[in-house]
Design an enzyme around this catalytic site. Structure first.
Site, mmCIF file in Angstrom:
data_model
loop_
_atom_site.group_PDB
_atom_site.id
_atom_site.type_symbol
_atom_site.label_atom_id
_atom_site.label_comp_id
_atom_site.label_asym_id
_atom_site.label_seq_id
_atom_site.Cartn_x
_atom_site.Cartn_y
_atom_site.Cartn_z
ATOM 1 N N LYS A 66 0.822 -1.224 0.000
ATOM 2 C CA LYS A 66 0.000 0.000 0.000
ATOM 3 C C LYS A 66 0.849 1.264 0.000
ATOM 4 O O LYS A 66 0.414 2.313 -0.465
ATOM 5 C CB LYS A 66 -0.952 -0.027 1.199
ATOM 6 N N TYR A 185 -5.924 -4.887 -6.640
ATOM 7 C CA TYR A 185 -5.570 -4.755 -5.221
ATOM 8 C C TYR A 185 -4.967 -6.076 -4.688
ATOM 9 O O TYR A 185 -3.919 -6.077 -4.036
ATOM 10 C CB TYR A 185 -6.821 -4.334 -4.418
ATOM 11 N N TYR A 237 -2.503 0.001 11.410
ATOM 12 C CA TYR A 237 -3.932 -0.191 11.687
ATOM 13 C C TYR A 237 -4.288 0.163 13.133
ATOM 14 O O TYR A 237 -3.868 1.178 13.650
ATOM 15 C CB TYR A 237 -4.353 -1.632 11.357
HETATM 16 N N1 GLN Z 1 -4.490 -8.497 1.199
HETATM 17 C C1 GLN Z 1 -4.784 -8.337 2.596
HETATM 18 C C2 GLN Z 1 -6.240 -7.963 2.811
HETATM 19 O O1 GLN Z 1 -6.726 -7.075 2.206
HETATM 20 C C3 GLN Z 1 -3.853 -7.317 3.186
HETATM 21 C C4 GLN Z 1 -4.103 -7.068 4.632
HETATM 22 C C5 GLN Z 1 -2.864 -6.744 5.424
HETATM 23 O O2 GLN Z 1 -1.737 -7.060 5.061
HETATM 24 N N2 GLN Z 1 -3.086 -6.145 6.555
HETATM 25 O O3 GLN Z 1 -6.914 -8.537 3.603
#
Ligand code: GLN
Length: 268
Positions: A66, A185, A237
């Site tokens: 990301k 994505y 997060y």
């Molecule tokens: N591809 C994962 C998702 O969207 C990425 C999530 C992550 O690495 N936190 O669930």
């Protein structure tokens, strides 16, 4: 500073906790990964490099991707990117729907990355190819690629991200076909890199004094610093505050088990 010894000591210190984690089995292909792999790599802006254990073993970078997508989005759209993507930390799980609904389709983390994927698809003729070229240029490895079995495995069980995609489409936040946006994505998340490759790629963000221009994506020093700010506040997060409190560095985690952190102008 004896960085090599520090890395080796870190490994010894965390070893007793190795049994506590678990693979992200909501992506079936990731449940197959050996959870006992460990690698660490430290790269200084001066060029020195230190590593320990499996620093050259590639793994799924997942949400670390990301940062690369955001860098491309910011290079292409400038500040107007933030009209569509929020820059506040979510304070909730990366795939939370509640917040997205409450904020009427203006997204924060996972949803934000899905919107950035949509923007890249609208802005670039070959977004998937250009994303790879950018990551390859940043990390100096020409054979970095998408792992299609991971991407397809996530798509098969990606009910929550599909829900996010639908909610975004409902609110008019994404322009392209939902399925196409989600697949891009998932592909970004499926990219596999080693700790050494990631540390080289992120050095460009740590060293904002150096010109940022990779595969046609160029950012000003100020934009690079803004990306660091987003990593600092949103990179982890619902653990972002915890990470800032204990570590204090901008960074990004992913459910593939990778964590990147940078100390601007010092190391990654
Ligand atoms: N591809 C994962 C998702 O969207 C990425 C999530 C992550 O690495 N936190 O669930």
């Amino acid at each position: 500073m004896d960085y090599q010894k520090i890395l080796e000591d870190i490994y010894k210190e965390i070893l007793p906790f190795a049994c506590e984690g678990a693979q992200a089995d909501y992506i079936p292909a990731l449940a197959q990964i050996n959870p006992d792999q460990f690698g660490i790599c430290l790269k200084l802006v001066s060029g020195e490099e230190y590593s320990h254990m499996q620093a050259d073993t590639r793994f799924s970078i997942q949400s670390i991707a990301k940062v690369f997508a955001l860098a491309m989005g910011l290079a292409l759209k400038g500040e107007s990117l933030w009209d569509k993507v929020g820059k506040e930390p979510s304070g909730t799980a990366f795939n939370s729907l509640v917040q997205l609904e409450f904020e009427k389709g203006k997204p924060r983390i996972n949803a934000g990355a899905i919107v950035v994927a949509d923007i890249l698809l609208s802005e670039l003729e070959d977004a998937e190819g250009e994303f790879l070229s950018f990551v390859r240029a940043l990390s100096g490895s020409d054979d970095i690629g998408y792992n299609m079995s991971v991407a397809l495995s996530e798509r098969e069980k990606g009910y929550l991200n599909a829900a996010i995609g639908n909610l975004l489409k409902y609110h008019g936040t994404i322009n392209n076909d939902i399925e196409r946006v989600l697949m891009f994505y998932f592909k970004m998340c499926s990219v596999e890199m080693s700790c050494r490759e990631l540390s080289l790629a992120f050095l460009a963000f740590a060293n904002h004094r150096r010109k940022f221009d990779y595969a046609g994506i160029s950012l000003t020093a100020s934009q690079v610093k803004r990306i660091n700010a987003i990593m600092q506040t949103c990179g982890f997060y619902d653990e972002a505050g915890e990470f800032a409190y204990f570590v204090g560095l901008p960074g990004k985690s992913g459910v593939g088990g990778g964590i990147v952190a940078i100390h601007p102008l010092q190391y990654v």
